[in-house]
Design an enzyme around this catalytic site. Structure first.
Site, short mmCIF file in Angstrom:
data_model
loop_
_atom_site.label_atom_id
_atom_site.label_comp_id
_atom_site.label_asym_id
_atom_site.label_seq_id
_atom_site.Cartn_x
_atom_site.Cartn_y
_atom_site.Cartn_z
N LYS A 1 0.82 -1.21 0.00
CA LYS A 1 0.00 0.00 0.00
C LYS A 1 0.85 1.27 0.00
O LYS A 1 0.43 2.31 -0.47
CB LYS A 1 -0.94 0.04 1.21
CG LYS A 1 -0.22 0.03 2.55
CD LYS A 1 -1.14 0.34 3.70
CE LYS A 1 -2.12 -0.74 4.00
NZ LYS A 1 -1.68 -1.93 4.68
N HIS B 1 0.03 -3.58 15.28
CA HIS B 1 0.58 -2.42 14.58
C HIS B 1 0.71 -1.31 15.61
O HIS B 1 -0.30 -0.89 16.19
CB HIS B 1 -0.37 -2.00 13.45
CG HIS B 1 0.27 -1.10 12.43
ND1 HIS B 1 1.04 -0.02 12.78
CD2 HIS B 1 0.25 -1.13 11.07
CE1 HIS B 1 1.48 0.57 11.67
NE2 HIS B 1 1.01 -0.08 10.63
N GLU C 1 5.79 -5.94 8.82
CA GLU C 1 5.17 -5.38 7.61
C GLU C 1 5.58 -3.93 7.41
O GLU C 1 4.78 -3.01 7.52
CB GLU C 1 3.65 -5.48 7.73
CG GLU C 1 3.13 -6.89 7.86
CD GLU C 1 1.76 -6.98 8.51
OE1 GLU C 1 1.16 -5.93 8.81
OE2 GLU C 1 1.30 -8.10 8.73
C1 LIG Z 1 -1.53 -3.59 8.32
C2 LIG Z 1 -0.45 -2.61 7.96
N1 LIG Z 1 0.79 -3.08 7.76
C3 LIG Z 1 1.80 -2.24 7.42
C4 LIG Z 1 1.59 -0.89 7.26
C5 LIG Z 1 2.76 -0.03 6.85
O1 LIG Z 1 3.06 0.95 7.78
P1 LIG Z 1 4.32 1.91 7.55
O2 LIG Z 1 4.28 2.39 6.14
O3 LIG Z 1 4.15 3.01 8.52
O4 LIG Z 1 5.53 1.08 7.80
C6 LIG Z 1 0.32 -0.35 7.47
C7 LIG Z 1 0.08 1.09 7.30
O5 LIG Z 1 -0.98 1.62 7.44
C8 LIG Z 1 -0.73 -1.24 7.83
O6 LIG Z 1 -1.98 -0.78 8.04
#
Ligand SMILES: Cc1ncc(COP(=O)(O)O)c(C=O)c1O
Length: 418
Positions: free
Chosen positions: A72, A200, A256
């Site tokens: 994402k 998270h 993640e």
């Molecule tokens: C389920 C999950 N994993 C990973 C991430 C990635 O977070 P970041 O880009 O802050 O490392 C997000 C971000 O919203 C998330 O919702």
């Protein structure tokens, strides 16, 4: 794994000692020379060496934690392909992200479907593609999974303390401790296989103690391995992992991270397409006298409806500051983003923004008919060779080995906790 072809992914190999900055300057020179009216479009340059360095730093600091990159954050094919060659897994939030990761070299066992609220059609799609591992945090999700993908390997997402993060997520996602037991019982009644627990701590969490607390919470939930999103500094986390999930317990740890891998890899170049001088009145310090100032407003061809939408949607994460393409040093800027002390700019000049890799290109629109910024990727010949070598490795994986379950669970990528 299929060949990693530089042309297919628009990757320029920086031969003859050229740097990323040389590439940007050359690109601007080329665009400025072209006669077509469409050529002065904004563009990003993605530095794949930067992504590779992050991979090395990760493996060195968190040797027990396998990263599943959060697609994402930035779904640029060259980035996904690079990470895939390096053997990372992928955190996908939807059918489209699963499809993308699979098309760019990921295998189903290297994917976690990590959205706790999934449309049924996406769950069915995951089943048809052999993606097993997925998260849940509520009863409805369990019913959907039982109906659409009964053999899935489930990871319970728990809510943890996210108060030290800039963007908090636990009011929306994650089961509270009181609900966790009930959910696990319900999963058992439905014949579902729960193989892990995840949390998270929120985005941009700079307090490693938040991770230690969350790891302890995951342990408290019992029975399962941990998938923690994003890890910053290894030592505190490694200590907590070794305390609550020592290597000999056979639990496999995944994380993640999104921003970590891509934020610093991108530079955005925008063109000044207009300007306007405005008079502003401001009071002098410690006096009643006010002075008139000329404030220049510049219009550029990318912005908050394009690559920089986080300045509106997620201002806490906005630390990008523009600087002139022609100067090699950063200009002094005020703390308020995009209100900067710049020399007077001319229409046609270019401004650069560093650190634009996270939550930028994936959130851009073409509002007003302005084209989205094109993405050019660059890599040094040395790193390109490393990526080629990793690609020709049939497993596509170098530093990470996904062990089989120790406790009878068959979920790839996760060892059942004991
Ligand atoms: C389920 C999950 N994993 C990973 C991430 C990635 O977070 P970041 O880009 O802050 O490392 C997000 C971000 O919203 C998330 O919702």
């Amino acid at each position: 794994m299929a060949a990693f072809d530089s042309e297919q992914y628009d990757i320029d190999i920086l031969d003859n000692g050229r740097t990323v900055r040389d590439f940007i300057d050359k690109k601007i020179e080329q665009l400025s020379l072209e006669v077509s009216v469409t050529t002065l479009e904004p563009f990003h340059v993605a530095d794949l060496d930067d992504v590779y360095k992050k991979h090395l730093t990760w493996s060195e600091n968190l040797p027990r934690v396998k990263p599943f990159y959060a697609v994402k954050c930035n779904n640029t094919p060259a980035i996904i392909r690079t990470l895939s060659a390096l053997g990372t897994g992928f955190d996908c939030a939807s059918k489209a992200e699963i499809e993308l990761a699979l098309s760019l070299g990921a295998t189903p066992d290297r994917i976690i479907f990590a959205h706790t609220t999934k449309p049924e059609s996406h769950i069915k799609f995951a089943r048809t593609r052999g993606v097993q591992m997925m998260t849940f945090d509520n009863q409805d999700e369990l019913s959907k999974i039982a109906h659409c993908h009964p053999s899935a390997k489930l990871v319970l997402r728990i809510a943890v303390d996210d108060s030290s993060s800039l963007r908090r997520l636990n009011s929306k996602f994650g089961a509270c401790p009181a609900a966790a037991g009930k959910l696990l019982r319900r999963a058992g009644e439905l014949g579902l296989d729960v193989v892990g627990v995840s949390f998270h701590v929120g985005c941009m969490c700079n307090d490693t103690r938040a991770y230690s607390r969350a790891i302890a919470d995951a342990h408290q939930t019992r029975t399962f391995p941990t998938s923690g999103a994003k890890v910053l500094r290894g030592s505190t986390i490694n200590v907590a992992l070794d305390e609550f999930f020592p290597p000999e317990c056979g639990v496999q740890i995944i994380a993640e991270p999104g921003r970590y891998f891509v934020e610093s890899a991108f530079t955005l170049a925008v063109n000044v397409i207009g300007k306007r001088a405005m008079m502003e009145e401001a009071a002098e310090q410690n006096s009643n006298v006010s002075t008139l100032y000329v404030v220049m407003m510049y219009y550029v061809n990318d912005g908050v409806f394009g690559s920089l939408s986080f300045l509106i949607n997620d201002p806490a994460s906005g630390c990008v500051l523009p600087y002139l393409q022609k100067v090699k040093h950063k200009l002094h800027t005020s703390p308020v983003c995009l209100v900067c002390l710049l020399p007077e700019l001319q229409v046609g000049e270019w401004l650069l923004f560093d650190n634009t890799g996270a939550y930028t290109v994936c959130l851009a629109t073409d509002f007003n008919g302005f084209e989205k910024a094109h993405i050019f990727s660059v890599v040094t010949p040395e790193t390109w060779q490393v990526l080629q070598d990793h690609t020709s490795d049939s497993a596509g994986s170098v530093n990470w080995t996904v062990k089989d379950s120790h406790c009878g669970h068959s979920a790839p990528g996760v060892n059942g906790g004991c």
